[in-house]
Scaffold this motif. Structure first.
Motif, PDB file in Angstrom:
ATOM      1  N   VAL A   9      -6.220  -2.933  -3.020  1.00 36.01           N
ATOM      2  CA  VAL A   9      -5.610  -4.249  -2.841  1.00 36.01           C
ATOM      3  C   VAL A   9      -6.654  -5.330  -2.558  1.00 36.01           C
ATOM      4  O   VAL A   9      -6.669  -6.369  -3.208  1.00 36.01           O
ATOM      5  CB  VAL A   9      -4.551  -4.211  -1.711  1.00 36.01           C
ATOM      6  CG1 VAL A   9      -3.956  -5.578  -1.469  1.00 36.01           C
ATOM      7  CG2 VAL A   9      -3.465  -3.195  -2.033  1.00 36.01           C
ATOM      8  N   ASN A  12     -10.283  -5.275  -5.118  1.00 39.11           N
ATOM      9  CA  ASN A  12      -9.903  -5.001  -6.493  1.00 39.11           C
ATOM     10  C   ASN A  12      -9.599  -6.341  -7.166  1.00 39.11           C
ATOM     11  O   ASN A  12      -8.651  -7.025  -6.781  1.00 39.11           O
ATOM     12  CB  ASN A  12      -8.679  -4.088  -6.505  1.00 39.11           C
ATOM     13  CG  ASN A  12      -8.188  -3.762  -7.893  1.00 39.11           C
ATOM     14  OD1 ASN A  12      -8.697  -4.276  -8.892  1.00 39.11           O
ATOM     15  ND2 ASN A  12      -7.188  -2.916  -7.967  1.00 39.11           N
ATOM     16  N   GLU A  13     -10.388  -6.697  -8.149  1.00 39.17           N
ATOM     17  CA  GLU A  13     -10.213  -7.995  -8.816  1.00 39.17           C
ATOM     18  C   GLU A  13      -8.862  -8.139  -9.489  1.00 39.17           C
ATOM     19  O   GLU A  13      -8.372  -9.249  -9.674  1.00 39.17           O
ATOM     20  CB  GLU A  13     -11.338  -8.227  -9.819  1.00 39.17           C
ATOM     21  CG  GLU A  13     -12.670  -8.483  -9.152  1.00 39.17           C
ATOM     22  CD  GLU A  13     -13.776  -8.799 -10.148  1.00 39.17           C
ATOM     23  OE1 GLU A  13     -13.507  -8.875 -11.353  1.00 39.17           O
ATOM     24  OE2 GLU A  13     -14.915  -8.980  -9.699  1.00 39.17           O
ATOM     25  N   ALA A  14      -8.230  -7.029  -9.855  1.00 37.14           N
ATOM     26  CA  ALA A  14      -6.932  -7.091 -10.520  1.00 37.14           C
ATOM     27  C   ALA A  14      -5.791  -7.342  -9.543  1.00 37.14           C
ATOM     28  O   ALA A  14      -4.683  -7.674  -9.956  1.00 37.14           O
ATOM     29  CB  ALA A  14      -6.679  -5.786 -11.277  1.00 37.14           C
ATOM     30  N   SER A  15      -6.048  -7.225  -8.260  1.00 44.35           N
ATOM     31  CA  SER A  15      -5.014  -7.394  -7.252  1.00 44.35           C
ATOM     32  C   SER A  15      -4.746  -8.869  -6.982  1.00 44.35           C
ATOM     33  O   SER A  15      -5.656  -9.702  -6.946  1.00 44.35           O
ATOM     34  CB  SER A  15      -5.434  -6.712  -5.947  1.00 44.35           C
ATOM     35  OG  SER A  15      -4.588  -7.082  -4.890  1.00 44.35           O
ATOM     36  N   GLU A  16      -3.499  -9.174  -6.730  1.00 46.41           N
ATOM     37  CA  GLU A  16      -3.098 -10.541  -6.363  1.00 46.41           C
ATOM     38  C   GLU A  16      -3.733 -10.963  -5.032  1.00 46.41           C
ATOM     39  O   GLU A  16      -3.954 -12.140  -4.789  1.00 46.41           O
ATOM     40  CB  GLU A  16      -1.569 -10.585  -6.245  1.00 46.41           C
ATOM     41  CG  GLU A  16      -1.002 -11.854  -5.690  1.00 46.41           C
ATOM     42  CD  GLU A  16       0.494 -11.769  -5.426  1.00 46.41           C
ATOM     43  OE1 GLU A  16       1.010 -12.712  -4.814  1.00 46.41           O
ATOM     44  OE2 GLU A  16       1.127 -10.783  -5.817  1.00 46.41           O
ATOM     45  N   PHE A  17      -4.047  -9.993  -4.189  1.00 48.22           N
ATOM     46  CA  PHE A  17      -4.562 -10.276  -2.851  1.00 48.22           C
ATOM     47  C   PHE A  17      -6.056  -9.973  -2.726  1.00 48.22           C
ATOM     48  O   PHE A  17      -6.552  -9.753  -1.627  1.00 48.22           O
ATOM     49  CB  PHE A  17      -3.796  -9.451  -1.816  1.00 48.22           C
ATOM     50  CG  PHE A  17      -2.317  -9.649  -1.881  1.00 48.22           C
ATOM     51  CD1 PHE A  17      -1.753 -10.864  -1.519  1.00 48.22           C
ATOM     52  CD2 PHE A  17      -1.487  -8.639  -2.324  1.00 48.22           C
ATOM     53  CE1 PHE A  17      -0.382 -11.052  -1.576  1.00 48.22           C
ATOM     54  CE2 PHE A  17      -0.121  -8.820  -2.381  1.00 48.22           C
ATOM     55  CZ  PHE A  17       0.438 -10.031  -2.013  1.00 48.22           C
ATOM     56  N   ASN A  18      -6.769  -9.960  -3.826  1.00 46.69           N
ATOM     57  CA  ASN A  18      -8.175  -9.545  -3.791  1.00 46.69           C
ATOM     58  C   ASN A  18      -9.031 -10.474  -2.938  1.00 46.69           C
ATOM     59  O   ASN A  18      -8.826 -11.681  -2.901  1.00 46.69           O
ATOM     60  CB  ASN A  18      -8.729  -9.372  -5.204  1.00 46.69           C
ATOM     61  CG  ASN A  18      -9.250 -10.642  -5.812  1.00 46.69           C
ATOM     62  OD1 ASN A  18     -10.289 -11.148  -5.389  1.00 46.69           O
ATOM     63  ND2 ASN A  18      -8.549 -11.168  -6.808  1.00 46.69           N
ATOM     64  N   GLN A  19      -9.966  -9.845  -2.259  1.00 47.31           N
ATOM     65  CA  GLN A  19     -10.937 -10.542  -1.415  1.00 47.31           C
ATOM     66  C   GLN A  19     -12.353 -10.187  -1.871  1.00 47.31           C
ATOM     67  O   GLN A  19     -13.283 -10.141  -1.072  1.00 47.31           O
ATOM     68  CB  GLN A  19     -10.753 -10.109   0.044  1.00 47.31           C
ATOM     69  CG  GLN A  19      -9.393 -10.431   0.611  1.00 47.31           C
ATOM     70  CD  GLN A  19      -9.211 -11.916   0.798  1.00 47.31           C
ATOM     71  OE1 GLN A  19      -9.935 -12.528   1.566  1.00 47.31           O
ATOM     72  NE2 GLN A  19      -8.271 -12.504   0.080  1.00 47.31           N
ATOM     73  N   PHE A  96      -2.062 -10.777   2.300  1.00 44.30           N
ATOM     74  CA  PHE A  96      -0.656 -10.434   2.091  1.00 44.30           C
ATOM     75  C   PHE A  96       0.192 -10.673   3.340  1.00 44.30           C
ATOM     76  O   PHE A  96       1.411 -10.566   3.297  1.00 44.30           O
ATOM     77  CB  PHE A  96      -0.491  -8.991   1.598  1.00 44.30           C
ATOM     78  CG  PHE A  96      -1.282  -7.963   2.356  1.00 44.30           C
ATOM     79  CD1 PHE A  96      -0.808  -7.426   3.540  1.00 44.30           C
ATOM     80  CD2 PHE A  96      -2.494  -7.524   1.858  1.00 44.30           C
ATOM     81  CE1 PHE A  96      -1.532  -6.485   4.234  1.00 44.30           C
ATOM     82  CE2 PHE A  96      -3.227  -6.570   2.539  1.00 44.30           C
ATOM     83  CZ  PHE A  96      -2.746  -6.050   3.739  1.00 44.30           C
ATOM     84  N   HIS A 102       2.835 -17.257   1.633  1.00 45.71           N
ATOM     85  CA  HIS A 102       3.961 -16.467   1.122  1.00 45.71           C
ATOM     86  C   HIS A 102       5.280 -16.722   1.833  1.00 45.71           C
ATOM     87  O   HIS A 102       6.321 -16.281   1.352  1.00 45.71           O
ATOM     88  CB  HIS A 102       3.637 -14.972   1.216  1.00 45.71           C
ATOM     89  CG  HIS A 102       2.365 -14.600   0.559  1.00 45.71           C
ATOM     90  ND1 HIS A 102       2.209 -14.588  -0.814  1.00 45.71           N
ATOM     91  CD2 HIS A 102       1.160 -14.242   1.066  1.00 45.71           C
ATOM     92  CE1 HIS A 102       0.972 -14.238  -1.110  1.00 45.71           C
ATOM     93  NE2 HIS A 102       0.312 -14.029   0.007  1.00 45.71           N
ATOM     94  N   ASN A 110       6.080  -8.003   1.378  1.00 45.04           N
ATOM     95  CA  ASN A 110       4.791  -7.293   1.324  1.00 45.04           C
ATOM     96  C   ASN A 110       4.742  -6.179   2.359  1.00 45.04           C
ATOM     97  O   ASN A 110       4.263  -5.075   2.071  1.00 45.04           O
ATOM     98  CB  ASN A 110       3.635  -8.266   1.559  1.00 45.04           C
ATOM     99  CG  ASN A 110       3.502  -9.295   0.466  1.00 45.04           C
ATOM    100  OD1 ASN A 110       3.941  -9.078  -0.661  1.00 45.04           O
ATOM    101  ND2 ASN A 110       2.922 -10.431   0.787  1.00 45.04           N
TER     102      ASN A 110
END
Length: 151
Positions: A9, A12-19, A96, A102, A110
């Motif tokens: 999460v 991970n660049e593909a995650s909406e919540f990436n850091q 998240f 959100h 979440n």
């Protein structure tokens, strides 16, 4: 779960919540601490469970009981976020859980999704505990068999 949430999460660049960008900026002791906390410790915990503990001690109810710690952390994070100044960049510890982005309904969604993942993983761990073989030989133990609670 710590390792999975971090790697799937947050890092991970593909995650909406990436850091990813924030994690990449860590250097020195902070980078080491980050790796120890999010990678080394979860791997060590899994290896300890699989290789050094006797099977059959876990019960199905434990999967639900394990939700208490993340549940209490969620309450803490939301109360802290409500009390800390909105200008504070670390008002919410994870993206998240950010109520300003959100809303409470989104954060609850979440939290329920993560809680369900925690519970499913807990059930998988209990199931694995019931079918895995016992560790090989007691001569490699750190303590005697009579020392309860130690390996």
């Amino acid at each position: 779960m710590v390792g999975l949430v971090f790697h799937l999460v947050l890092d991970n660049e593909a995650s909406e919540f990436n850091q990813v960008a924030e994690i990449a900026r860590l250097t020195g002791p902070r980078a080491v601490a980050n790796q120890l906390l999010h990678t080394v410790t979860p791997i060590g915990t899994a290896l300890d469970f699989l290789l050094l503990t006797a099977p059959g001690a876990l019960r199905w109810r434990h999967a639900a009981q394990w939700l208490a710690a993340p549940g209490l952390y969620l309450v803490f994070a939301l109360v802290r976020g409500a009390l800390v100044s909105p200008a504070t960049p670390t008002r919410y510890p994870y993206p998240f859980l950010d109520v300003t982005v959100h809303g409470y309904a989104g954060v609850l969604t979440n939290a329920v999704a993560l809680g369900a993942a925690f519970y499913v993983l807990g059930l998988a761990i209990v199931g694995l505990d019931r079918i895995r073989p016992a560790p090989r030989s007691p001569e490699y133990r750190i303590s005697s068999q009579r020392a309860r609670g130690l390996k």
